[in-house]
Design a protein around this motif. Structure first.
Motif, PDB file in Angstrom:
ATOM      1  N   TYR A 101       0.849  -1.188   0.000  1.00  0.00           N
ATOM      2  CA  TYR A 101       0.000   0.000   0.000  1.00  0.00           C
ATOM      3  C   TYR A 101       0.887   1.241   0.000  1.00  0.00           C
ATOM      4  O   TYR A 101       1.926   1.280   0.659  1.00  0.00           O
ATOM      5  CB  TYR A 101      -0.905   0.029   1.236  1.00  0.00           C
ATOM      6  CG  TYR A 101      -1.541   1.377   1.447  1.00  0.00           C
ATOM      7  CD1 TYR A 101      -2.672   1.745   0.741  1.00  0.00           C
ATOM      8  CD2 TYR A 101      -0.973   2.307   2.324  1.00  0.00           C
ATOM      9  CE1 TYR A 101      -3.229   3.013   0.905  1.00  0.00           C
ATOM     10  CE2 TYR A 101      -1.522   3.566   2.491  1.00  0.00           C
ATOM     11  CZ  TYR A 101      -2.647   3.910   1.782  1.00  0.00           C
ATOM     12  OH  TYR A 101      -3.179   5.148   1.925  1.00  0.00           O
ATOM     13  N   ALA A 102       0.450   2.281  -0.727  1.00  0.00           N
ATOM     14  CA  ALA A 102       1.139   3.574  -0.707  1.00  0.00           C
ATOM     15  C   ALA A 102       0.215   4.652  -1.241  1.00  0.00           C
ATOM     16  O   ALA A 102      -0.336   4.516  -2.346  1.00  0.00           O
ATOM     17  CB  ALA A 102       2.428   3.534  -1.537  1.00  0.00           C
ATOM     18  N   ASN A 103       0.014   5.709  -0.462  1.00  0.00           N
ATOM     19  CA  ASN A 103      -0.695   6.919  -0.902  1.00  0.00           C
ATOM     20  C   ASN A 103      -2.054   6.637  -1.538  1.00  0.00           C
ATOM     21  O   ASN A 103      -2.404   7.216  -2.570  1.00  0.00           O
ATOM     22  CB  ASN A 103       0.170   7.703  -1.889  1.00  0.00           C
ATOM     23  CG  ASN A 103       1.432   8.239  -1.245  1.00  0.00           C
ATOM     24  OD1 ASN A 103       1.569   8.219  -0.025  1.00  0.00           O
ATOM     25  ND2 ASN A 103       2.352   8.717  -2.063  1.00  0.00           N
ATOM     26  N   GLY A 104      -2.826   5.759  -0.934  1.00  0.00           N
ATOM     27  CA  GLY A 104      -4.169   5.486  -1.439  1.00  0.00           C
ATOM     28  C   GLY A 104      -4.249   4.345  -2.426  1.00  0.00           C
ATOM     29  O   GLY A 104      -5.351   3.941  -2.820  1.00  0.00           O
ATOM     30  N   LEU A 105      -3.118   3.812  -2.861  1.00  0.00           N
ATOM     31  CA  LEU A 105      -3.100   2.695  -3.803  1.00  0.00           C
ATOM     32  C   LEU A 105      -2.820   1.383  -3.069  1.00  0.00           C
ATOM     33  O   LEU A 105      -1.878   1.301  -2.284  1.00  0.00           O
ATOM     34  CB  LEU A 105      -2.046   2.905  -4.886  1.00  0.00           C
ATOM     35  CG  LEU A 105      -2.273   4.027  -5.890  1.00  0.00           C
ATOM     36  CD1 LEU A 105      -1.178   4.005  -6.952  1.00  0.00           C
ATOM     37  CD2 LEU A 105      -3.635   3.901  -6.550  1.00  0.00           C
ATOM     38  N   VAL A 106      -3.629   0.379  -3.361  1.00  0.00           N
ATOM     39  CA  VAL A 106      -3.452  -0.952  -2.797  1.00  0.00           C
ATOM     40  C   VAL A 106      -2.988  -1.878  -3.914  1.00  0.00           C
ATOM     41  O   VAL A 106      -3.586  -1.897  -5.001  1.00  0.00           O
ATOM     42  CB  VAL A 106      -4.764  -1.476  -2.184  1.00  0.00           C
ATOM     43  CG1 VAL A 106      -4.546  -2.833  -1.529  1.00  0.00           C
ATOM     44  CG2 VAL A 106      -5.308  -0.484  -1.166  1.00  0.00           C
ATOM     45  N   ALA A 107      -1.928  -2.627  -3.672  1.00  0.00           N
ATOM     46  CA  ALA A 107      -1.422  -3.595  -4.650  1.00  0.00           C
ATOM     47  C   ALA A 107      -1.937  -4.976  -4.278  1.00  0.00           C
ATOM     48  O   ALA A 107      -1.693  -5.468  -3.178  1.00  0.00           O
ATOM     49  CB  ALA A 107       0.100  -3.584  -4.685  1.00  0.00           C
ATOM     50  N   ILE A 108      -2.675  -5.600  -5.203  1.00  0.00           N
ATOM     51  CA  ILE A 108      -3.273  -6.914  -4.967  1.00  0.00           C
ATOM     52  C   ILE A 108      -2.726  -7.879  -6.002  1.00  0.00           C
ATOM     53  O   ILE A 108      -2.802  -7.624  -7.208  1.00  0.00           O
ATOM     54  CB  ILE A 108      -4.802  -6.857  -5.069  1.00  0.00           C
ATOM     55  CG1 ILE A 108      -5.367  -5.760  -4.165  1.00  0.00           C
ATOM     56  CG2 ILE A 108      -5.416  -8.204  -4.700  1.00  0.00           C
ATOM     57  CD1 ILE A 108      -6.808  -5.443  -4.418  1.00  0.00           C
ATOM     58  N   CYS A 109      -2.184  -8.986  -5.527  1.00  0.00           N
ATOM     59  CA  CYS A 109      -1.582  -9.983  -6.415  1.00  0.00           C
ATOM     60  C   CYS A 109      -2.630 -11.040  -6.770  1.00  0.00           C
ATOM     61  O   CYS A 109      -3.228 -11.655  -5.884  1.00  0.00           O
ATOM     62  CB  CYS A 109      -0.383 -10.627  -5.718  1.00  0.00           C
ATOM     63  SG  CYS A 109       0.710 -11.507  -6.823  1.00  0.00           S
ATOM     64  N   SER A 122     -10.943   4.383  -3.139  1.00  0.00           N
ATOM     65  CA  SER A 122     -11.735   5.589  -2.893  1.00  0.00           C
ATOM     66  C   SER A 122     -12.331   6.164  -4.171  1.00  0.00           C
ATOM     67  O   SER A 122     -13.356   6.846  -4.134  1.00  0.00           O
ATOM     68  CB  SER A 122     -10.891   6.651  -2.187  1.00  0.00           C
ATOM     69  OG  SER A 122      -9.745   6.986  -2.939  1.00  0.00           O
ATOM     70  N   ILE A 123     -11.712   5.894  -5.330  1.00  0.00           N
ATOM     71  CA  ILE A 123     -12.278   6.359  -6.604  1.00  0.00           C
ATOM     72  C   ILE A 123     -12.533   5.196  -7.571  1.00  0.00           C
ATOM     73  O   ILE A 123     -12.890   5.409  -8.720  1.00  0.00           O
ATOM     74  CB  ILE A 123     -11.373   7.415  -7.274  1.00  0.00           C
ATOM     75  CG1 ILE A 123      -9.989   6.839  -7.581  1.00  0.00           C
ATOM     76  CG2 ILE A 123     -11.253   8.654  -6.412  1.00  0.00           C
ATOM     77  CD1 ILE A 123      -9.101   7.778  -8.385  1.00  0.00           C
ATOM     78  N   GLN A 124     -12.326   3.957  -7.078  1.00  0.00           N
ATOM     79  CA  GLN A 124     -12.613   2.744  -7.852  1.00  0.00           C
ATOM     80  C   GLN A 124     -11.874   2.708  -9.191  1.00  0.00           C
ATOM     81  O   GLN A 124     -12.427   2.355 -10.228  1.00  0.00           O
ATOM     82  CB  GLN A 124     -14.122   2.607  -8.086  1.00  0.00           C
ATOM     83  CG  GLN A 124     -14.913   2.387  -6.800  1.00  0.00           C
ATOM     84  CD  GLN A 124     -14.558   1.082  -6.095  1.00  0.00           C
ATOM     85  OE1 GLN A 124     -14.443   0.029  -6.720  1.00  0.00           O
ATOM     86  NE2 GLN A 124     -14.350   1.147  -4.776  1.00  0.00           N
ATOM     87  N   LYS A 125     -10.589   3.095  -9.161  1.00  0.00           N
ATOM     88  CA  LYS A 125      -9.728   2.992 -10.330  1.00  0.00           C
ATOM     89  C   LYS A 125      -8.787   1.803 -10.158  1.00  0.00           C
ATOM     90  O   LYS A 125      -8.286   1.558  -9.051  1.00  0.00           O
ATOM     91  CB  LYS A 125      -8.915   4.270 -10.533  1.00  0.00           C
ATOM     92  CG  LYS A 125      -9.736   5.485 -10.927  1.00  0.00           C
ATOM     93  CD  LYS A 125     -10.245   5.358 -12.350  1.00  0.00           C
ATOM     94  CE  LYS A 125     -10.982   6.621 -12.766  1.00  0.00           C
ATOM     95  NZ  LYS A 125     -11.497   6.510 -14.148  1.00  0.00           N
ATOM     96  N   LEU A 126      -8.521   1.099 -11.253  1.00  0.00           N
ATOM     97  CA  LEU A 126      -7.677  -0.092 -11.179  1.00  0.00           C
ATOM     98  C   LEU A 126      -6.791  -0.184 -12.411  1.00  0.00           C
ATOM     99  O   LEU A 126      -7.243   0.078 -13.532  1.00  0.00           O
ATOM    100  CB  LEU A 126      -8.548  -1.345 -11.050  1.00  0.00           C
ATOM    101  CG  LEU A 126      -7.839  -2.697 -10.903  1.00  0.00           C
ATOM    102  CD1 LEU A 126      -8.600  -3.597  -9.934  1.00  0.00           C
ATOM    103  CD2 LEU A 126      -7.715  -3.396 -12.247  1.00  0.00           C
ATOM    104  N   LYS A 127      -5.528  -0.534 -12.183  1.00  0.00           N
ATOM    105  CA  LYS A 127      -4.587  -0.752 -13.284  1.00  0.00           C
ATOM    106  C   LYS A 127      -3.959  -2.131 -13.123  1.00  0.00           C
ATOM    107  O   LYS A 127      -3.431  -2.457 -12.056  1.00  0.00           O
ATOM    108  CB  LYS A 127      -3.483   0.312 -13.287  1.00  0.00           C
ATOM    109  CG  LYS A 127      -2.462   0.145 -14.410  1.00  0.00           C
ATOM    110  CD  LYS A 127      -1.409   1.235 -14.357  1.00  0.00           C
ATOM    111  CE  LYS A 127      -0.367   1.082 -15.464  1.00  0.00           C
ATOM    112  NZ  LYS A 127      -0.949   1.212 -16.806  1.00  0.00           N
TER     113      LYS A 127
END
Length: 379
Positions: A101-109, A122-127
């Motif tokens: 996790y960093a600055n609002g971004l969660v990394a999911i494997c 919080s804004i439902q964006k995903l890359k």
């Protein structure tokens, strides 16, 4: 609104929550452009950190598809109502795990489909980022040959870049380590690269988790020859250089072989828990420059709990503990050494991550395509 100074609009909007800002992008083209502006996104994030606002505990729960629950908190004692925040990915199996996790971004494997998702709940964006590939000549194929991928995620403030680190472990069927390969993904460059291998010196990875703190990823290493010896290896995300330092010695001067180490992050500090025979947990935090003397004993707890965060005044630590079949959150007062119930969790979480709401990944929108889909008011 054209008479309102731009600086005042900038200041007012930077105080709002991301979900409100997403709605306000429809007000006008000017507001849409402002909220998408990189300077605005950074200012919004910096204000959130400075005011210690919009903090939540993000809980990954064991459901299929994967569910996340957000538990907000605004002060030292009261926690908000737990709410679902979405399903960032659909998988047939529970082969997913939060790796950073960093600055609002969660990394999911996602081990099923072999990619890492950078998700902003919080804004439902995903890359989606595909797994790193290893060098084909690294090892000849054999029936017992296997690879294990370990991932970590963090923010490189020097280069204003988000980075994933992959440690690919090559081994044989008898769990003998053959070698490692370390790669770094840059969100800014949108690519992976292989970097200098980590200095092992007879040590191997002890746990699957890489912890992010103060611009670096850290992980536990253990001695390969069977002796109970441990060290912490750190990779600075800006310089991409390694550093290693020892774990703290047991409080009572006992043998480290009687303890189980667990690395984590508590507040701004790297944290390690040494658990003695499943009944006592010593919590240490790293306050210095990576030497033995830099470790400071925070507390010894005789109920096993995972430390999550400090209270705002620093007098208490929030712990997640399993009691009577449920996971419960308790405040532990460091000076008074007593517990105070915070809440009971209805479903058992797999991971708990301390998050802040942010606008990260908003710039992945294509402004031209997005503006065609939006209906703006007259400016």
């Amino acid at each position: 609104m054209s008479n309102i100074p731009h600086e005042l609009i900038f200041d007012i909007l930077s105080r709002l929550k991301p979900k409100d800002l997403i709605r306000y992008m429809c007000v006008s083209k000017a507001w849409y452009a402002l909220i998408h502006n990189q300077d605005f996104i950074k200012a919004h994030g910096e204000r959130s950190i400075k005011t210690n606002s919009t903090r939540t505990i993000l809980l990954q729960v064991a459901t299929c598809p994967l569910d996340f629950i957000s538990l907000p908190f605004d002060n030292d004692e009261m926690l908000g109502t737990a709410t679902k925040v979405g399903r960032p990915m659909i998988t047939k199996y529970h082969l997913t795990n939060t790796v950073g996790y960093a600055n609002g971004l969660v990394a999911i494997c996602n081990y099923t489909d072999k990619y890492i998702a950078l998700w902003n709940p919080s804004i439902q964006k995903l890359k989606k980022i595909p797994f790193t590939t290893h060098e084909p000549h690294a090892h000849p194929p054999s029936p017992d040959f296997r690879m294990i991928h370990n991932y970590g995620f963090g923010y490189d403030s020097t280069n204003d870049d988000y980075k994933l680190v992959a440690i690919v472990h090559f081994g044989d069927g008898e769990d003998v380590t053959l070698s490692f390969q370390v790669s770094v993904y840059s969100l800014k460059a949108n690519s992976w690269k292989t970097i200098q291998n980590m200095p092992c010196g007879g040590f191997s990875l002890y746990s699957d988790y890489l912890m992010f703190s103060n611009g670096a990823l850290s992980w536990l290493m253990s001695k390969l020859d069977g002796e109970d010896q441990y060290k912490i290896l750190t990779l600075d995300l800006a310089s991409e250089k390694y550093r290693e330092f020892p774990i703290p010695d047991p409080v009572d001067g006992g043998d480290i072989e009687d303890y189980t180490p667990d690395l984590g992050v508590l507040g701004d500090y790297l944290c390690i828990c040494l658990t003695l025979y499943d009944y006592r947990r010593d919590v240490w935090i790293m306050k210095g420059n990576g030497v033995t003397e830099s470790w400071s004993l925070l507390c010894s707890i005789y109920l096993l709990g995972k430390p999550l965060l400090f209270s705002e005044n620093g007098e208490m630590v929030l712990l997640m503990m399993e009691r009577k079949g449920y996971n419960r959150l308790y405040w532990y007062h460091l000076e008074k050494k007593n517990f105070k119930k915070a809440c009971r969790l209805r479903r058992r979480p797999l991971t708990a991550t301390i998050c802040r709401e942010s606008l990260c990944l908003l710039l992945d929108d294509d402004p031209i395509k997005s503006s065609k889909k939006r209906k703006f008011s007259n400016e």
